[in-house]
Design a protein around this motif. Structure first.
Motif, PDB file in Angstrom:
ATOM      1  N   MET A   1      56.862  39.320  30.116  1.00 12.57           N
ATOM      2  CA  MET A   1      56.461  39.809  31.323  1.00 12.57           C
ATOM      3  C   MET A   1      55.816  41.053  31.554  1.00 12.57           C
ATOM      4  N   ASN A   2      54.937  41.259  32.240  1.00  8.69           N
ATOM      5  CA  ASN A   2      54.077  42.625  32.525  1.00  8.69           C
ATOM      6  C   ASN A   2      55.078  43.370  33.246  1.00  8.69           C
ATOM      7  N   LYS A   3      55.159  44.722  32.759  1.00  9.37           N
ATOM      8  CA  LYS A   3      55.959  45.741  33.438  1.00  9.37           C
ATOM      9  C   LYS A   3      55.460  46.135  35.124  1.00  9.37           C
ATOM     10  N   TYR A   4      54.254  45.885  35.331  1.00  9.61           N
ATOM     11  CA  TYR A   4      53.863  46.284  36.442  1.00  9.61           C
ATOM     12  C   TYR A   4      53.507  45.085  37.474  1.00  9.61           C
ATOM     13  N   ARG A   5      53.217  44.144  36.980  1.00  8.86           N
ATOM     14  CA  ARG A   5      53.005  42.976  38.124  1.00  8.86           C
ATOM     15  C   ARG A   5      52.963  41.578  37.558  1.00  8.86           C
ATOM     16  N   SER A   6      53.494  40.572  38.258  1.00  2.00           N
ATOM     17  CA  SER A   6      53.615  39.093  38.047  1.00  2.00           C
ATOM     18  C   SER A   6      52.222  38.620  38.519  1.00  2.00           C
ATOM     19  N   HIS A   7      51.558  39.228  39.398  1.00  4.30           N
ATOM     20  CA  HIS A   7      50.272  38.682  40.110  1.00  4.30           C
ATOM     21  C   HIS A   7      49.303  39.712  40.430  1.00  4.30           C
ATOM     22  N   ASN A   8      48.325  39.513  40.707  1.00  9.93           N
ATOM     23  CA  ASN A   8      47.313  40.605  41.073  1.00  9.93           C
ATOM     24  C   ASN A   8      47.179  40.362  42.715  1.00  9.93           C
ATOM     25  N   CYS A   9      46.584  41.054  43.472  1.00  5.94           N
ATOM     26  CA  CYS A   9      46.613  41.227  44.675  1.00  5.94           C
ATOM     27  C   CYS A   9      45.630  40.233  45.502  1.00  5.94           C
ATOM     28  N   ASN A  10      45.061  39.295  44.713  1.00  2.46           N
ATOM     29  CA  ASN A  10      44.275  37.989  45.230  1.00  2.46           C
ATOM     30  C   ASN A  10      44.641  36.943  44.726  1.00  2.46           C
ATOM     31  N   GLU A  11      45.985  36.584  44.549  1.00  3.67           N
ATOM     32  CA  GLU A  11      46.377  35.533  43.682  1.00  3.67           C
ATOM     33  C   GLU A  11      47.360  34.470  44.284  1.00  3.67           C
ATOM     34  N   LEU A  12      48.324  35.094  45.399  1.00  2.00           N
ATOM     35  CA  LEU A  12      49.195  34.480  45.816  1.00  2.00           C
ATOM     36  C   LEU A  12      48.798  33.614  46.993  1.00  2.00           C
TER      37      LEU A  12
END
Length: 594
Positions: A1-12
RNA sequence: GGGGGUGUAGCUCAGUUGGUUAGAGCGAUCGCCUGUCACGCGAUAGGUCGAGGGUUCGAGUCCCUUCACUCCCGCCA
């Protein structure tokens, strides 16, 4: 898993509700309700609203956080009630309930706001370009540019073109713009030049037998800036093909550009095939060699009217006798336009350095008559002749100017734009492409009266080389062509001259003897003697294409790190002084400017 | 090289005919506020009016010079 984010800011989205996520991005906006805080978190992809209330121990820390700080938040995706959904953003149905956060990059007080539609001075935008580029419109322009380039690259590959790089450090050429020079350490007193275009290299690539070449090529010209021209450097889709004629080049480029513009813009394309306008016709009808064909107005020559006995407009008649010409623009059905409309245009023309724009409107009572300040100078018979000549109708107005040809072209060209704008005749939602063809090989410098190449010295002259009359150089046309779109010069190209003897001949007309040609263009002239294929190409300007597609008026809006008008990079402080050690290494001594 | 426009708070701008202590919005700082999405409310700080010179009792305002940015001409085979 990426340390900084599980999703980007236009994904959820709604489907992600209850998911535990982490997002990283910039604090775009805070809305602090005292016990409840909203944070809009922004990244390249979009914006997600994050929320935290006073119960959380992080509340007071987040409340104090500066805009544009880079943070990582972790929390759960929660549903928004119907009243609180934000339809403006794609993630507007959900929000993140912040559980924890971490500052990844702090931010001091901003010199300019990011979240704002305000316009800022170029100076501050260029100095803080990395902040400016975070703003929506320009951020999207730069992304568009990337997509356009990658689309073009893909298309070119499919068409069988090979992409090659050509040298950036090359030799200075005597023709064209001023060069940017780079001193050579290993060759004291000698300089490289940055290429104004990979012109000679692409021809050498053809001589080398590669058949079809392209490159998204940086070009360097030390010329002054304009809104549609960056100082210093710009990019061309440089291409060249062997065993082709003008028509073959047209076929490929037209299709490529139409496809690109259809894909990346919603604007209407006025023509399925680009109209072709000979250079001389363009100068007459549009006053320049980059006609905006969205503008329906046409310039017409009516000099002959002013040789008639029954025309008494003595000022123009006198000028015509001494070699001036008269040209006009007819505006349809403008008889009811107020006097101020006409006077404004006349006043404007005077501001442009012309002697003004005369005008009158054609009316008919019993007989034809001219209404307006100079209408009385025309007999009804002369007006009939004028109507025959210009296809003007009753109720139309005629704007006329009289001057020597060059000046007349200048002023009528400007007037054509101005009048069309005032009458709102230009369809801003269209692209009007055209070819300007049949450029003259040579032109005479007005001041020095010296014959020089008018465009590209490597172009092939038209006609059978054995039959060309080299004693009339100004009559020689070249297989030289431009693409113009909406009044902007997009490309320039030519079928090249691959015959050394012919090349020497043409250069001799422009004042270069064989020895000079051998010296200045040694690589190429030499190569042409070893079996060169007939070849030709073109080079559409990438920056201008993107500018048109992004609907921007200024090339800096589609350039990531542009220089200002004085060719300075305010962010990197270029150009800059260099120290003595470097100068010494390069064998340079600076002459102090008084 | 030449012509036009602009230059006032960190940012965007207002500032009348030359006249009291140069204003607003955003941003910053401090305080209040639990559903905003340009959140709201209150307070505070923040100015070489681009710079220099001149006219005047008095200049952000008028004049001259100059600098910066920008648009255009020249230039851009």
């Amino acid at each position: 898993m990426n340390k900084y984010r599980s999703h980007n800011c236009n994904e959820l989205r709604k489907k992600d509700i209850d998911l535990k996520v982490s997002l990283s991005g910039w604090v775009n906006k805070k809305r602090d309700h005292g016990n409840l805080l909203f944070i809009d978190l922004r990244d390249n992809y979009g914006i997600t609203q994050c929320i935290i209330d006073k119960e959380n121990t992080n509340f007071s820390l987040l409340e104090k956080i500066q805009l544009e700080t880079v943070i990582k938040v972790t929390g759960r995706v929660v549903d928004r009630s119907d009243e609180t959904v934000n339809r403006e953003i794609e993630t507007g149905e959900i929000e993140i309930s912040i559980e924890n956060f971490e500052v990844l990059g702090s931010c001091i007080e901003l010199p300019m706001p990011i979240f704002s539609d305000q316009e800022y001075s170029e100076e501050i935008r260029l100095k803080y370009r990395f902040l400016d580029l975070r703003r929506k419109k320009i951020h999207e322009n730069i992304i568009l540019r990337s997509k356009v380039i990658s689309f073009i690259r893909h298309e070119m590959n499919n068409l069988g073109f090979l992409e090659f790089q050509t040298p950036i450090l090359t030799s200075s050429s005597p023709e064209g713009a001023r060069d940017f020079l780079v001193p050579s350490r290993l060759n004291p007193g000698k300089f490289y030049a940055l290429p104004q275009a990979p012109q000679q290299f692409k021809q050498l690539i053809m001589v080398s037998g590669f058949d079809k070449y392209f490159q998204i090529a940086p070009c360097f010209r030390d010329e002054d800036a304009r809104a549609d021209r960056s100082p210093g450097e710009f990019y061309q889709l440089d291409m060249e093909m062997s065993f082709v004629e003008q028509e073959d080049v047209f076929e490929i480029v037209e299709k490529l550009l139409l496809k690109t513009f259809k894909k990346f813009s919603k604007k209407r394309l006025m023509f399925d095939r680009f109209p072709r306008i000979p250079y001389s016709e363009s100068l007459l009808k549009y006053g320049n060699d980059k006609p905006d064909l969205r503008n329906p107005l046409i310039i017409q020559d009516i000099t002959e009217i002013f040789t008639r006995e029954d025309v008494s407009f003595e000022i123009f008649k006198k000028l015509v006798k001494s070699g001036s010409k008269v040209r006009c623009i007819v505006t349809k059905n403008t008889k009811n336009k107020p006097r101020s409309f006409f006077d404004n245009i006349d006043k404007w023309a005077k501001e442009q350095g012309a002697s003004g724009l005369a005008y009158f409107t054609i009316e008919k009572d019993k007989q034809l008559s001219g209404k307006g300040p100079i209408g009385k100078f025309f007999s009804h018979q002369s007006l009939e002749a004028l109507i025959d000549l210009t296809q003007a109708k009753i109720g139309d107005s005629i704007f006329l100017a009289c001057a020597k040809e060059r000046e007349l072209e200048r002023i009528t060209s400007l007037a054509r734009d101005k009048i069309a704008k005032d009458l709102d005749l230009i369809d801003e939602n269209a692209f009007a492409f055209c070819w300007v063809v049949d450029y003259p090989m040579f032109k005479k410098d007005e001041e020095t009266q010296i014959i020089e190449f008018s465009h590209n010295p490597f172009s092939m002259p038209q006609g059978n080389p054995d039959k060309i009359d080299f004693n009339k150089p100004l009559d020689i046309l070249a297989y030289q062509y431009d693409i113009v779109c909406n009044g902007i010069e997009l490309s320039s190209g030519a079928i090249r001259n691959h015959v050394p003897e012919l090349m020497y001949k043409l250069f001799s007309i422009a004042g270069y003897d064989k020895k000079q040609v051998d010296e200045k263009f040694s690589g190429m002239i030499n190569a042409l003697s070893y079996g060169a294929p007939p070849h030709g190409g073109i080079a559409p300007g990438i920056d201008r294409i993107v500018m048109l597609l992004a609907d921007e008026k200024n090339i800096r809006e589609v350039t990531m790190f542009p220089m200002n008008q004085n060719a300075q990079d305010l962010m990197m402080n270029a150009p800059s002084k260099i120290d003595e050690r470097q100068l010494k290494e390069l064998n340079l001594i600076l002459k102090s400017k008084k």
